[in-house]
Design an enzyme around this catalytic site. Structure first.
Site, PDB file in Angstrom:
ATOM      1  N   HIS A 197       0.745  -1.039   0.079  1.00 47.15           N
ATOM      2  CA  HIS A 197       0.118   0.197   0.097  1.00 47.15           C
ATOM      3  C   HIS A 197       0.941   1.303   0.074  1.00 47.15           C
ATOM      4  CE1 HIS A 197      -3.779   2.096   1.774  1.00 47.15           C
ATOM      5  NE2 HIS A 197      -3.369   2.954   0.842  1.00 47.15           N
ATOM      6  N   GLU A 255      -2.526  -1.476  -3.184  1.00 51.27           N
ATOM      7  CA  GLU A 255      -3.618  -0.880  -2.674  1.00 51.27           C
ATOM      8  C   GLU A 255      -3.513   0.414  -2.626  1.00 51.27           C
ATOM      9  OE1 GLU A 255      -4.588  -4.404   0.936  1.00 51.27           O
ATOM     10  OE2 GLU A 255      -3.709  -2.470   1.238  1.00 51.27           O
ATOM     11  N   HIS A 257      -7.803  -7.102   6.898  1.00 53.64           N
ATOM     12  CA  HIS A 257      -7.677  -6.353   8.137  1.00 53.64           C
ATOM     13  C   HIS A 257      -7.732  -6.998   9.369  1.00 53.64           C
ATOM     14  CE1 HIS A 257      -7.130  -1.962   9.352  1.00 53.64           C
ATOM     15  NE2 HIS A 257      -7.594  -2.416  10.400  1.00 53.64           N
TER      16      HIS A 257
END
Length: 248
Positions: A43, A79, A202
């Site tokens: 990310h 991401e 997550h």
């Protein structure tokens, strides 16, 4: 089989805290893959507090060589927020999958999914541009069914469920987590009727994955923080293998 994509942000965070190249992101990514992981996730945030722009391309080159040498197909997942900055990075790096995530300035980590009643038009534009480059697109979502009914209109290939509520419920009580899991199950069953693929991520870990891995249609989980935290106790190879075992 549910695929495990390991998010290596935390390795980069540790490296950046001291400068230099220790720990070595590429070397540890190789250990992760040798332990059996199916993919690598990054990310790259605008502030580069963990993954830097150069890391994106270093990992892309590493994975291309790894796939060629090992005759494997290790997927690269990037991401990021729907923005011109992230779009340009994705199109240049050409990952296997781009996961679009809503980003709030100053947030510690991603903590909510898109609200398609207001985000649909913008998302649709970015999704089309990414897909035109031959890249699969997933969007970060919660389990509200009215919101999920709009996913098809975005053109996204997959949804990545934000699993924070499930993980936090499991931390409190496995029985409580079973109740929360039902909302994910109903959402997943709906997405299957829409021919939308399902990812998740997550705060999933080797304790809560055995239940969550039963989610209908689940194809991939992306895990970083808890897997790396567990690796501090048992080592990176053992941590990855324990997560793969939990998924099975």
């Amino acid at each position: 089989m549910v695929h495990l994509s390991v998010n290596v942000n935390k390795i980069a965070t540790l490296r950046n805290s001291r400068g230099g190249n220790h720990p070595d992101l590429i070397y540890l990514s190789k250990l992760i893959l040798e332990a059996g992981a199916h993919g690598i996730t990054v990310h790259p945030r605008e502030d580069e507090r963990h993954i830097k722009k150069q890391d994106v391309f270093d990992l892309r080159e590493f994975l291309m060589l790894y796939n060629r040498d090992k005759k494997k197909k290790i997927e690269y997942n990037m991401e990021g927020e729907p923005s011109p900055r992230f779009l340009d990075l994705v199109l240049e790096a050409n990952p296997d999958q781009a996961t679009l995530v809503p980003v709030t300035p100053g947030e510690i980590t991603s903590d909510h999914g898109f609200d398609l009643k207001k985000d649909l038009s913008e998302l649709k534009s970015y999704i089309q541009k990414i897909q035109n480059a031959g890249i699969r697109v997933s969007i970060f979502m919660e389990t509200d069914l009215e919101n999920l009914k709009l996913v098809k209109d975005t053109g996204a290939d997959r949804v990545e469920f934000y699993t924070g509520p499930y993980a936090h419920a499991f931390d409190h009580s496995p029985e409580e987590a079973k109740v929360v899991f039902e909302s994910f199950r109903k959402a997943a069953e709906f997405l299957q009727t829409q021919k939308i693929g399902i990812n998740a991520g997550h705060d999933l870990d080797h304790f809560n994955l055995p239940l969550f891995s039963r989610l209908p249609g689940l194809e991939e989980v992306s895990i970083g923080h808890r897997l790396m935290s567990y690796a501090l106790e048992v080592g990176l190879e053992t941590s990855v293998k324990e997560y793969l075992k939990a998924l099975s």
